[in-house]
Design an enzyme around this catalytic site. Structure first.
Site, PDB file in Angstrom:
ATOM      1  N   ASP A  28       0.827  -1.213   0.000  1.00 42.53           N
ATOM      2  CA  ASP A  28       0.000   0.000   0.000  1.00 42.53           C
ATOM      3  C   ASP A  28       0.858   1.258   0.000  1.00 42.53           C
ATOM      4  O   ASP A  28       0.425   2.308  -0.477  1.00 42.53           O
ATOM      5  CB  ASP A  28      -0.934   0.015   1.219  1.00 42.53           C
TER       6      ASP A  28
ATOM      7  N   CYS B 133      16.401  -7.027 -11.394  1.00 42.25           N
ATOM      8  CA  CYS B 133      16.961  -7.787 -10.280  1.00 42.25           C
ATOM      9  C   CYS B 133      17.259  -9.242 -10.689  1.00 42.25           C
ATOM     10  O   CYS B 133      18.189  -9.455 -11.445  1.00 42.25           O
ATOM     11  CB  CYS B 133      16.076  -7.680  -9.055  1.00 42.25           C
TER      12      CYS B 133
ATOM     13  N   HIS C 283      15.438  -1.870  -8.530  1.00 47.04           N
ATOM     14  CA  HIS C 283      13.989  -1.951  -8.783  1.00 47.04           C
ATOM     15  C   HIS C 283      13.434  -0.598  -9.210  1.00 47.04           C
ATOM     16  O   HIS C 283      12.885   0.133  -8.374  1.00 47.04           O
ATOM     17  CB  HIS C 283      13.260  -2.447  -7.526  1.00 47.04           C
TER      18      HIS C 283
ATOM     19  N   GLU D 221      10.835   0.071 -10.739  1.00 52.24           N
ATOM     20  CA  GLU D 221       9.364   0.137 -10.668  1.00 52.24           C
ATOM     21  C   GLU D 221       8.875   0.894  -9.433  1.00 52.24           C
ATOM     22  O   GLU D 221       7.776   1.441  -9.443  1.00 52.24           O
ATOM     23  CB  GLU D 221       8.760  -1.275 -10.714  1.00 52.24           C
TER      24      GLU D 221
HETATM   25  N1  GLN Z   1      17.522 -13.577  -5.426  1.00 54.69           N
HETATM   26  C1  GLN Z   1      18.324 -12.534  -5.975  1.00 54.69           C
HETATM   27  C2  GLN Z   1      19.246 -11.903  -4.934  1.00 54.69           C
HETATM   28  O1  GLN Z   1      19.017 -12.032  -3.768  1.00 54.69           O
HETATM   29  C3  GLN Z   1      17.484 -11.485  -6.648  1.00 54.69           C
HETATM   30  C4  GLN Z   1      16.689 -10.659  -5.711  1.00 54.69           C
HETATM   31  C5  GLN Z   1      15.579  -9.900  -6.379  1.00 54.69           C
HETATM   32  O2  GLN Z   1      15.217 -10.182  -7.527  1.00 54.69           O
HETATM   33  N2  GLN Z   1      14.969  -8.970  -5.685  1.00 54.69           N
HETATM   34  O3  GLN Z   1      20.191 -11.261  -5.294  1.00 54.69           O
END
Ligand code: GLN
Length: 542
Positions: free
Chosen positions: A71, A381, A507, A509
């Site tokens: 949220d 990621c 990220h 996004e």
């Molecule tokens: N599992 C991967 C890491 O820990 C990618 C993590 C993710 O995509 N947020 O680096």
């Protein structure tokens, strides 16, 4: 003096309390008020960071590295409220503080109890957001009235008006009025019961926001007002929106909610200015183009597991006057069926973040398909780590290359544990988290797309591009276009010999808003649209 609005929910969960709270933020900001948003979650996890996306959807990460409820993503997309660790408290975190204080002897030998110690801690967490530069704190209470674990929170917000003054607090309750097809009637009884339950606890709601799929009508409004002991004008209908969540604030203003709140709290507010939101809604309703993006992930069936990614794709679509059709694909499906079958007709492919080995080979196959068929690819990621694995195996000649997260004994560990993660043994808030600077290589697709030499993006991971494999991958044609300022960590990879292939360790996004779509999403969707146009103008085989 800061005023306080509490948003509770009744009848059923998933009513959109987060969206409604965010929308209340929007409509108050549009009256010139300075707001802060906050979510209180009754579960016992200290934060949602340790929970599977199947439980509560995505984990939303803030600049300060707090792992929070999704949220808070709505709060950031709908308002300018600064968010931090103080914007999301769970029962677990509240109890943790109380227990720490008890161990430090801070309660001076007293018996530590839910009332007053836990409720005091909750009230302090709410009041922490108040201040001279804040007109209104909007606190959303997770869960549904009647949940056992929500009781200390309800008790705390019942007490708060006694501390800060009744006239400085407003209770908003969100309920559902279902339509019974067999009876051809809207039913108000569940709402009456839900309000009854609140009143038993000692909370009389000032405003009822009523979710419904059909207009309530004057009779139902009057009935709800009478039985729930609220003014008629304080029964606000929130009818299901046909096109987009971004219509919610506009609807609430049409029903006079902003004015009602301003009057009830005695706020000094300017006139409402919703022009750009109305324009946004007009654009959402009238797209000129369409584009199909495949999202290939692990938690595809959960509507909210990649919430911010779906939102960011929509924002980018809007920037191109396009409706983005998302084809959600379970990565494991790509291990059973061919990419040609599952990905035919898509204009762009996105592989989001994730943890654990399930579906990783499907992701790698997907990325190979995107690379070989010149389909725009955006990796996020784990979607970046899988792109590195794919390129290492299939282009750089490193068979069996993998991440040590999935294959500790791989001959080519192209993705490995971050140096400072090697000593970490506990879960929960221990990953590389939050905003980190990233320097972009001149003339790279990343630099062009951002239009900036350096950016700040949010991270959540334990593994990284293994620096030992920089040379073989770069020699094979992969470009490392974004790194940490000291050059040590690879944050962005690209394949220059491809129409649009870019993958990021962070990220993006989380930083996209409808009015400020994220440049990487805008670039990716633009490339997908260009491909679609190109494909459609090619002569088709007869
Ligand atoms: N599992 C991967 C890491 O820990 C990618 C993590 C993710 O995509 N947020 O680096």
């Amino acid at each position: 003096m800061t005023k306080f609005i509490f948003v509770t929910g009744g009848v059923v969960s998933s009513l959109g309390k987060g969206l409604t709270s965010a929308s209340i933020g929007t409509i108050l900001e549009r009256r010139g008020l300075r707001i802060r948003l906050q979510k209180l979650d009754p579960y016992l996890n200290v934060d949602p960071g340790t929970m599977s996306p199947y439980q509560h959807g995505e984990v939303y990460v803030l600049d300060d590295g707090a792992e929070t409820d999704l949220d808070l993503g709505h709060y950031e997309r709908f308002t300018h409220s600064p968010l931090s660790r103080d914007s999301n408290y769970t029962s677990g975190r509240i109890y943790q503080r109380v227990i720490e204080k008890e161990r430090q002897g801070k309660y001076l030998g007293g018996t530590v109890q839910v009332v007053p110690h836990v409720t005091d801690e909750i009230k302090a967490s709410i009041r922490r957001l108040a201040g001279p530069d804040v007109d209104v704190v909007i606190t959303e209470l997770g869960g549904t009235v009647g949940d056992i674990e929500g009781l200390p929170f309800l008790e705390a917000i019942r007490q708060l008006p006694l501390d800060v003054g009744k006239s400085n607090c407003l209770f908003v309750h969100l309920t559902l009025v279902p339509y019974l097809r067999a009876a051809r009637e809207l039913k108000t009884k569940p709402t009456q019961h839900s309000v009854q339950q609140l009143r038993e606890i000692g909370i009389q709601p000032d405003v009822l926001i009523v979710r419904c799929e059909r207009p309530l009508g004057r009779d139902n409004e009057e009935k709800i007002a009478l039985f729930c002991n609220v003014e008629h004008k304080a029964v606000i209908e929130e009818i299901d929106k046909e096109f987009s969540i971004y219509e919610v604030p506009v609807g609430l203003v049409e029903h006079g909610l902003d004015q009602l709140i301003v009057e009830k709290l005695g706020l000094k507010a300017g006139p409402s200015d919703m022009d750009d939101w109305e324009e946004l809604v007009r654009r959402i309703r009238n797209p000129e183009h369409e584009v199909t993006i495949a999202v290939v992930g692990k938690y595809i069936e959960h509507r909210d597991a990649y919430k911010s990614i779906y939102e960011a794709l929509d924002h980018a679509g809007l920037a191109h006057s396009a409706r983005v059709i998302v084809k959600r694909l379970e990565a494991e499906e790509l291990e059973r069926q061919s990419p040609e079958t599952l990905l035919s007709g898509v204009d762009g492919i996105l592989v989001p973040g994730g943890f654990g080995i399930r579906g990783v080979e499907g992701k790698v196959r997907t990325i190979q398909f995107a690379r070989e068929n010149q389909i725009p690819y955006f990796g996020i990621c784990l979607g970046m780590q899988a792109a590195v694995i794919e390129f290492a195996r299939n282009v750089a000649g490193l068979p069996g290359a993998h991440s040590t997260e999935f294959a500790a004994d791989t001959p080519y560990p192209v993705i490995c544990l971050l140096e400072d993660q090697k000593t970490v043994t506990t879960k929960g808030g221990t990953m590389r988290l939050g905003a980190q600077p990233c320097v972009l290589a001149d003339h790279s697709l990343a630099a062009q797309t951002y239009g900036l030499p350096e950016v700040s993006e949010r991270h959540r991971h334990r593994y990284e591009f293994n620096p030992e494999f920089r040379n073989p991958l770069v020699s094979a044609g992969m470009s490392l276009s974004g790194t940490s300022p000291d050059g040590k960590l690879v944050e962005i990879v690209e394949i220059p010999d491809h129409p649009w292939f870019l993958a990021v360790q962070f990220h993006p996004e989380f930083k996209s808003k409808p009015m400020q779509p994220h440049p990487l999403f805008v670039g990716f969707v633009g490339a997908a649209m260009a491909r679609r146009k190109n494909e459609r103008s090619q002569p088709q085989p007869v």
